[in-house]
Motif scaffolding. Structure first.
Motif: not given
Lengths: 370, 395
Positions: A116-120
């Protein structure tokens, strides 16, 4: 669960505060920079790989973050990367987030075990449990989850991305760059998705010369039925620093205990670079009233309803009110300031008088003498 | 594993109980006692090492080591966690030849760690203790030691003659070479008091430690055994005069005083400034918050504190809460303390995470010339609502 993070420094220009820095590098909240909030949220989510994407002005940021140790980031091999323009084959700077993600593909493909990847983004400040967001995303079965906040839209403010939800909490409308009415929920510019899906979409969008994340991927994809979007409603406080006025208002809001508590304690403490300053000294004739004070200050005068960053000197007889005073700034004897933002390393001469208004604060640029 | 040869390493004796600090060291080793709002006593010798270019420090622990070990961790706050630097905690351990077990004395603690020191093959070893508040450039002392081709150099400071009988006194020739050492002499011949800071040629010290260990009558102590023995053997020993701020914070009163000496526009001991910074493990706490109802006068208030009451001539450490209507005066408030509304605290040391409940009274005020007594709360203790902790009482 293996997760990775991508943090955008946000290179929008919000006047003198971003003259020599990205939004991520703006000092905020007494001892932090904007980026600290995003970094801390990611750190608590346990990301093993982190990319920081910046279009320009990334030098002060690299100096600030270093290897990320102070944020408790427990990074794996190849853990922290700065993705700057021209790092790959492009001969121009990024036009949008998708294009910068295209540039970051080698990084995205690197952490093989990451799922998974978080984009912040760095322009919004909040204290969130990203593990809960991830759990909600997985449960939803949708392609991508956007985190949204009720009560920000007011028909006046232009919002990058806003959504409405139906009674089942499903997305019923999406708008971009629109002064949305109060029933819309504003995006926190915070997304979670699977790495595999993101890589595919970035490739496909770029192949069609589509580089705007909100407009092309989220809105366009959702309208055409290619992209399923889940919305996670965040209950905590969000502070959008998208203009000097925002910055000033949000700084003043931090003096309210309920805002302070939510931003600094809601889920976890907030980390920043350690500067090893001594505790602040409050002089015999000083008077400090409703202020946030960081370490290293030398306080001789009086301050009311203000935020004082590290190593500020307030000389005897000086009086400040409704001010934001950034690191290493000296305020001389008898100076009088109201509604002023003093950037770092400013010198205010003895007796100087600067009076701004609540809706038009004065900004003194970094290093200036007034 | 490869160890880089070092010209000089430091060994820090941090195992003492510090029993004169009474309730403050019931659960905490003395070097881990909080000081100056955000520091602990051990930050001073550790930061001095780093500021003097000494990047390898062995830390000998024994008494209540949990908190101290945790605090030192990997040495990161002092930049002692790099490939060729370390802050190595050295607890007592068991060995095949039974010449081990609890550290019997300061010299025995070093003896048991000869192998650790030998790994770095140092020319010089600096012996330090974790009991003092001061800033000192050990590198200058090592230079002095080397220039004088001494076997051992001892830092000394001038004390008033009346107090000299409380110290180890070094009697010196005009060139500062030592001809006699007297431990707490009834009739002191000089006022050069040992500061418990030694520089040794490692090979000389190593031989002396082995010899001392073989003497069953020895109390295995630097001051009582090693120093007098080397002197008797005719080794060249030098006194290194130091006239900067130096405070033994081994008693409740001296710990309180040293904290008070940080206050003022031109404090007796100035921690400020970029040169010779003191480093500490930082707590991730937001800026302190000073409410409208607060009065903060002549005080240190460290980050993460919330002040709604009145603070005068005091040191308030990280993460404290001073409630509305509370008064804190002439006191040392250690990290995480809560002083509730209406409580009054005067001439006190409030131990870490202790709580003074509503309208309680701790300590008292003194007129000029009156003998002052400091009240102390121990770590985590609670002074109940409306209760009174009298001047000089401990909880």
């Amino acid at each position: 669960m293996n997760v990775m993070g991508i943090l955008f420094t946000n290179d929008a220009n919000i006047g003198d505060l971003t003259a020599k820095r990205s939004i991520a590098s703006i000092p905020f909240g007494g001892r932090y920079r904007q980026v600290d909030f995003g970094l801390t949220n990611l750190s608590w989510a346990g990301v093993h790989h982190l990319a920081i994407i910046s279009r320009f002005n990334y030098q002060s940021l690299m100096d600030h973050i270093g290897d990320g140790e102070e944020w408790g980031l427990e990074l794996g091999e190849g853990g922290l990367q700065y993705i700057t323009p021209y790092a790959n084959s492009q001969t121009h700077s990024y036009r949008g987030k998708l294009e910068s993600l295209y540039n970051a593909l080698p990084f995205l493909e690197y952490g093989k075990e990451d799922e998974y990847v978080f984009l912040v983004d760095s322009a919004v400040t909040y204290n969130i449990d990203l593990k809960k967001v991830l759990a909600d995303h997985i449960k939803s079965g949708k392609d991508i989850t956007v985190v949204v906040k009720r009560g920000v839209a007011n028909s006046k403010r232009m919002l990058d991305l806003a959504v409405t939800l139906n009674e089942n909490k499903e997305v019923s409308d999406i708008v971009v760059d629109y002064a949305a009415s109060p029933e819309y929920l504003a995006s926190l510019d915070l997304f979670v998705t699977t790495k595999k899906w993101l890589i595919n979409m970035v490739r496909e969008c770029m192949a069609h010369n589509a580089f705007h994340m909100d407009r092309d991927l989220i809105l366009g994809g959702w309208q055409s039925g290619k992209v399923s979007v889940n919305a996670f409603e965040f209950e905590g406080i969000t502070l959008y620093n998208e203009s000097v006025q925002d910055y000033f208002d949000n700084s003043m809001a931090l003096l309210k205990p309920e805002v302070h508590k939510d931003i600094f304690e809601r889920v976890h403490p907030v980390y920043t670079k350690v500067r090893d300053r001594v505790p602040s000294y409050y002089g015999a004739d000083s008077s400090i009233d409703n202020c946030m004070v960081a370490d290293g200050c030398m306080l001789g005068g009086s301050a009311k309803d203000s935020i004082l960053f590290r190593q500020v000197t307030l000389a005897p007889g000086a009086h400040i009110e409704d001010c934001v005073v950034m690191n290493d700034t000296d305020i001389g004897e008898g100076a009088e300031l109201k509604n002023v933002i003093l950037d770092k390393n400013v010198t205010v001469r003895p007796g100087a008088k600067l009076i701004g208004t609540r809706n038009n604060p004065i900004v003194i640029k970094r290093g200036d003498t007034v | 594993m490869y160890f880089q040869k070092k010209r000089c390493i430091a060994m820090l004796l941090a195992g003492g109980q510090g029993s004169r600090l009474k309730v403050l060291t019931e659960k905490t080793a003395k070097p881990a006692v909080p000081f100056g709002g955000k520091y602990r006593i051990i930050d001073f010798p550790l930061s001095n090492c780093v500021n003097s270019g000494i990047d390898t420090v062995g830390i000998l622990t024994q008494y209540q080591p949990l908190e101290l070990n945790e605090y030192i961790g990997n040495g990161q706050p002092w930049n002692l966690n790099k490939t060729h630097s370390c802050a190595q905690v050295l607890p007592p351990y068991e060995r095949h030849d039974k010449k081990s077990g609890w550290y019997k004395g300061t010299a025995n603690a070093i003896y048991q760690n000869i192998d650790f020191i030998d790994r770095y093959d140092p020319d010089y070893v600096v012996i330090l203790s974790g009991d003092h508040i001061y800033k000192m450039d050990y590198a200058a002392m090592v230079e002095y030691h080397e220039k004088n081709q001494a076997s051992c150099t001892i830092a000394v400071r001038n004390v008033p003659l009346a107090e000299a009988s409380r110290f180890g006194i070094l009697n010196t020739n005009p060139d500062m070479s030592i001809y006699e050492f007297e431990e707490k002499p009834a009739r002191p011949k000089s006022t050069n008091a040992s500061m418990g800071i030694y520089v040794f040629n490692w090979q000389v010290l190593k031989a002396a430690l082995i010899e001392d260990e073989d003497d069953p009558k020895s109390s295995n102590d630097f001051g009582k055994n090693i120093i007098p023995n080397l002197l008797n053997q005719g080794h060249k020993m030098m006194a290194y005069p130091f006239d900067g701020y130096w405070k033994d914070v081994g008693t409740i009163n001296s710990l309180w005083e040293a904290n008070m000496e940080l206050l003022g526009k031109d404090p007796v001991f100035n921690l400020r400034g970029e040169r010779f910074k003191i480093y500490a493990r930082n707590s991730a706490l937001p800026s302190s918050f000073i409410a409208s109802s607060a009065k903060t006068v002549d005080c240190f208030i460290a980050e993460g504190s919330e002040v709604e009451g009145e603070v005068r001539h005091s040191v308030v450490s990280v993460g404290c809460k001073i409630g509305p209507g509370a008064v804190v005066e002439d006191s040392v408030v250690m990290p995480g303390v809560v002083v509730e509304a209406g409580a009054i605290v005067r001439h006190a040391i409030l131990g870490e995470n202790s709580r003074v409940c509503k309208n309680a009274v701790v300590g008292g005020a003194y007129g000029p010339g009156e003998e002052m007594q400091i009240s102390v709360t121990s770590k985590g203790s609670v002074v109940e609502e409306n209760a009174v902790l009298k001047p000089g009482e401990m909880m």
